[in-house]
Write an enzyme that holds these catalytic residues in place. Structure first.
Site: not given
Length: 381
Positions: A81, A127, A131, A136, A198, A225, A264, A268-269
Site C-alpha cells: 500500500k 520475517d 515465521d 504476503r 519477538d 519491532k 497499529f 495487526d495482532d
C-alpha cells in the site's frame, strides 16, 4: 513555516454500536497537495527510475546479479500500500516552508519514501522466512517463489543495502545526508532488536512458555519491532529533509507516533486472527507460531486455571484443531469485543493527544495518519 491549509472537518460515525463520533481533519491546497491516490501514482511514476538507479552497472560488472536484483525489487517493493512512503511525502509537504516546495525537493521526498519501502521489504522478506509464512500481499512469500528458499536471505540484505545506495546518490550533497543515514541505521537497529525479542518469545518448535507473555514484554515488542520504523522513521525523515532542527518538535512527534505505532501493532495482532486474508493479503500464523501477541496476553490475564491449561496445551502448535481451539477460547473470553472497546478508547485518547501537540506540528497530518490506521480493520464476520 507551515503552509496555509484549508481545513475541512468531516464528522462520521464509527461503529454505531460503540457510540463514537470521530472528527477527522483533511487538507487541500492549490497544486502542491495531491490526494493519496494521485500521490501514489506520482510515487509509482518514479519507480522505474529507482530501479534504474539501483541496477545501473556502475562499478559492478555482473549483469546476472543486477538482472536478479531487478526481479527482487519488482516482486517485493512496489506491491504494498506504500503507506510509509506516502507518510514521508505528506509530512514533508505540510512541514516545509513554501520556498522548499520545489519539484526537485518533492521528488527527493518521494525517493526518501521509496527508501522506507525498501526497508519495509527487507524486514518482510526476512520475517516471512523466520515465521515460515506462506502469503504476503496476496502472493507467495518471496522465499517460496519459484523455490528460492533460504537464498532469499541474501536478497533481503540486498534490499536493505539499496537504501544506502539511493541515499548516497540523491542526498550526499544535502545537509541532511548524515542525519538521514543515522536515522535509517538507528531505526533498523531498533527494529531488529524488537524482532529479536519477538523471536525469543516464541516457542521455536517447543512448548510455549506462557510466563513470558506479559504486557510489559508485549509493549516492548510493539515499540521496537513496529512503531519506530513504521511511524517514527517516515515522519522524522521528512522533518530532516525539511531542515527542521527544533528538538522539541522531534520529541513531541516521537511521543504521539510511538503511541500510534503501538495501536497499529495491536490492530495487526487482531487482524492476524480475525482479519479477512483476502483483504489483509496474508494468512495469520501467530497462534501456530506461539507469538507473544496482544490477544494471548489479554487472554492470559482473564483465563481461569482450566482455560490456561487449554492455552498451555494448544498455543504454539501447528495442528489446525489446536489452533482453532485457541481461537474458540478467544471468543469465549470475549476478545473480539474487548478489542473493539480498546480500539475506540485508544482512538479517542490519540485524538486528544494529537490536539495537545504544539510546537508547529500540524494536527492535520497526525489526524490523517490515525485515520489511515483505523481504516485497516477488515473482519471475517
Amino acid at each position: 513555516m507551515i503552509n496555509k491549509l484549508i481545513v475541512i472537518v468531516e464528522i462520521f460515525i464509527f461503529r454505531s454500536t460503540n457510540a463514537g463520533v470521530r472528527t477527522i481533519y483533511s487538507s487541500t491546497s492549490q497544486n502542491t497537495f495531491l490526494s493519496s491516490k494521485d500521490e501514489s501514482r506520482e510515487l509509482m511514476a518514479i519507480w522505474p527510475d529507482i530501479v534504474r538507479d539501483l541496477t545501473d552497472a556502475g562499478d559492478l560488472d555482473i549483469p546476472d546479479v543486477t538482472k536478479w536484483l531487478a526481479k527482487v525489487l519488482q516482486y517485493n517493493v512496489p506491491v504494498g500500500k506504500k503507506n510509509r512512503a506516502l507518510t514521508v511525502i505528506h509530512a514533508y509537504k505540510l512541514l516545509s516552508s513554501s520556498d522548499q516546495l520545489t519539484e526537485e525537493n518533492i521528488r527527493l521526498a518521494r525517493i526518501l519514501g521509496w527508501c522506507i519501502e525498501l526497508l519495509q521489504a527487507f524486514f518482510l522478506v526476512i520475517d516471512d522466512i523466520q515465521d515460515q509464512s506462506k502469503m504476503r500481499r496476496n502472493q507467495p512469500c518471496w522465499y517460496l517463489n519459484n523455490g528460492i528458499g533460504l537464498a532469499a536471505v541474501n536478497d533481503g540484505i540486498m534490499l536493505k543495502m539499496c537504501i544506502y545506495r539511493l541515499l548516497r546518490k540523491h542526498f550526499k550533497s544535502k545537509d541532511c545526508y548524515l542525519n538521514l543515514i543515522e536515522l535509517f541505521l538507528d531505526s533498523t537497529w531498533k527494529t531488529l532488536m524488537g524482532q529479536c525479542l519477538d523471536l525469543l518469545s516464541t516457542n521455536f518448535g517447543k512448548k510455549s512458555n506462557l510466563d513470558l507473555f506479559t504486557m510489559d514484554r508485549y509493549n516492548s515488542i510493539a515499540k521496537y519491532k513496529t512503531a519506530y520504523y513504521s511511524f517514527v522513521l517516515p515522519t522524522t525523515a521528512a522533518m530532516c529533509l525539511a531542515n527542521i532542527k527544533d528538538s522539541e518538535m522531534y520529541r513531541q512527534a516521537k511521543t504521539i507516533l510511538l503511541e500510534m505505532g503501538h495501536f497499529f501493532q495491536v490492530q495487526d495482532d487482531y487482524l492476524d486472527c480475525y482479519g479477512d486474508s483476502e483483504t489483509t493479503g496474508k494468512i495469520g500464523t501467530d497462534v501456530a507460531e506461539g507469538k507473544c501477541s496482544w490477544l494471548v496476553v489479554v487472554a492470559l490475564q482473564r483465563a481461569t486455571q482450566e482455560q490456561r491449561k487449554v492455552l498451555e496445551e494448544c498455543y504454539g502448535q501447528s495442528d489446525i484443531d489446536k489452533v482453532n481451539r485457541v481461537k474458540q477460547l478467544y471468543n469465549e473470553l470475549g476478545l473480539p469485543n474487548t478489542y473493539t472497546i480498546y480500539e475506540e478508547e485508544t482512538y479517542n485518547l490519540l485524538n486528544t493527544h494529537i490536539q495537545q501537540v504544539s510546537r508547529g506540528l500540524p494536527h492535520d497530518f497526525f489526524f490523517k495518519l490515525l485515520h489511515r490506521v483505523c481504516r485497516r480493520v477488515a473482519r471475517k464476520d
